[in-house]
Design an enzyme around this catalytic site. Structure first.
Site, mmCIF file in Angstrom:
data_model
loop_
_atom_site.group_PDB
_atom_site.id
_atom_site.type_symbol
_atom_site.label_atom_id
_atom_site.label_comp_id
_atom_site.label_asym_id
_atom_site.label_seq_id
_atom_site.Cartn_x
_atom_site.Cartn_y
_atom_site.Cartn_z
ATOM 1 C CB ALA A 151 -0.974 0.025 1.142
ATOM 2 C CG HIS A 194 5.804 2.954 1.710
ATOM 3 N ND1 HIS A 194 4.649 3.175 1.691
ATOM 4 C CD2 HIS A 194 5.997 2.245 2.888
ATOM 5 C CE1 HIS A 194 3.946 2.560 2.769
ATOM 6 N NE2 HIS A 194 4.851 2.036 3.572
ATOM 7 C CD GLN A 236 4.573 -5.618 11.519
ATOM 8 O OE1 GLN A 236 5.628 -6.029 11.075
ATOM 9 N NE2 GLN A 236 4.574 -4.231 11.124
ATOM 10 C CD GLU A 270 15.115 10.451 10.638
ATOM 11 O OE1 GLU A 270 14.517 11.416 10.633
ATOM 12 O OE2 GLU A 270 16.380 10.348 10.736
ATOM 13 C CG ASP A 298 7.031 3.568 11.517
ATOM 14 O OD1 ASP A 298 6.091 3.354 11.932
ATOM 15 O OD2 ASP A 298 7.113 3.523 10.270
#
Ligand code: AMP
Length: 299
Positions: free
Chosen positions: A47, A52, A76, A163, A165
């Protein structure tokens, strides 16, 4: 389509090559490596959005060949989370990756990643505590495990993580150091929508009203970061930030904290005099939003 195991680059605009097995992935990686090419890896859950794709672009500037993976990692997600409804758009993802100059996409199946009898977990306990680790206790173990597997499968020279996450980024850096995984982890800046909302595949879940509210999240933490950078006490700036979020329509705040940018140690309550970031998480509607902002004395 270029046969697996060759090192030539298909002409620009060609469909991207996708592989689904570790064997096919390694055949291509080995062929590239035998030519002395530097390989970089960008793991994703698909997605894809501009965040990304910025990692892929960065990867293409620091390595000779870029591999992206698309794998929605069940380990996760907790049983109450959105594993089965997580956005999927593989055809579009492959086109986008090709357009950014990605050379290969690895799309393993769940069964190939976690075959019957699979048992092993990777846990990075201290960095996984606090922040998102508190409300998602399953999460970072699942992330570390899948990233460890993907790095072992792909054996890249470099791997690029966002960054956005930030806790995940530090956990992955710690894991590769602790486990002697021979890869350099590169962090990449957060890509934002026009109003500053950090891009996320889950933003697609937001209603238009919640989307408008979500746009305030970055504005508030940027202001908290600026206030602290100018010498204000962290506790007072955070208190004002919390109040601002609640008054702009966020129903609740999971956390808003200042932590060390190096090891996530909780900082404050007073003046901050070391590299640090403001971290925030909130749930709006059913969508969890996270963001972070550097406290930069030079801004
Ligand atoms: P995901 O598909 O959500 O697992 O994310 C895959 C990679 O993209 C992770 O390294 C994320 O940190 C990164 N990423 C996700 N959103 C952004 C963004 N807005 N800016 C930069 N990187 C991002």
């Amino acid at each position: 389509m270029t046969p697996v195991g060759t090192d030539s680059r298909p002409p620009a605009g060609s469909p991207i090559k996708a592989v689904h097995t570790v064997q096919a992935l390694r055949a291509q990686v080995d062929a590239w490596r035998s030519k002395g090419l530097k390989i970089s890896f960008v793991p994703t859950m698909g997605a894809l959005h501009a965040g990304h794709l910025s990692l892929v672009r960065k990867s293409t500037t620091i390595a000779d060949r870029t591999i992206a993976s698309i794998f929605i990692n069940p380990r996760q997600f907790s049983p109450t989370e959105d594993l089965e409804t997580y956005p999927r758009n593989e055809e579009h993802d492959l086109k986008q990756l090709a357009a950014q100059g990605c050379d290969l996409v690895y799309v393993p199946s769940r069964d190939a990643m976690y075959p019957k009898g699979y048992q092993t977990s990777i846990v990075v306990p201290e960095l996984s505590q606090g922040l998102c680790g508190t409300s998602r206790p399953h999460f970072f173990g699942g992330v570390a495990t899948v990233v460890c597997k993907l790095l072992n499968q792909c054996r890249p020279d470099l791997a690029v993580f966002g960054e956005k996450d930030y806790q995940q980024l530090l956990i992955i850096k710690r894991m590769v150091t602790d486990l002697d995984i021979d890869v350099k982890i590169i962090g990449s800046a957060i890509v934002r929508e026009k109003d500053g909302l950090a891009m996320s595949s889950r933003n697609a879940y937001l209603s238009s009203q919640d989307r408008a509210t979500a746009g305030h999240l970055n504005r508030v933490i940027a202001e908290v970061a600026r206030t602290i950078a100018s010498g204000a006490r962290a506790d007072e700036a955070l208190c004002r930030g919390r109040a601002a979020l609640l008054s702009t329509g966020f129903p609740s705040i999971d956390y808003i904290e200042v932590r060390s940018a190096d090891d996530l140690t909780l900082l404050g309550p007073g003046v901050i005099d070391q590299p640090a970031r403001v971290f925030v998480a909130t749930v709006i509607g059913k969508t969890r939003l996270i963001d972070n902002w550097p406290i930069d004395k030079n801004q």
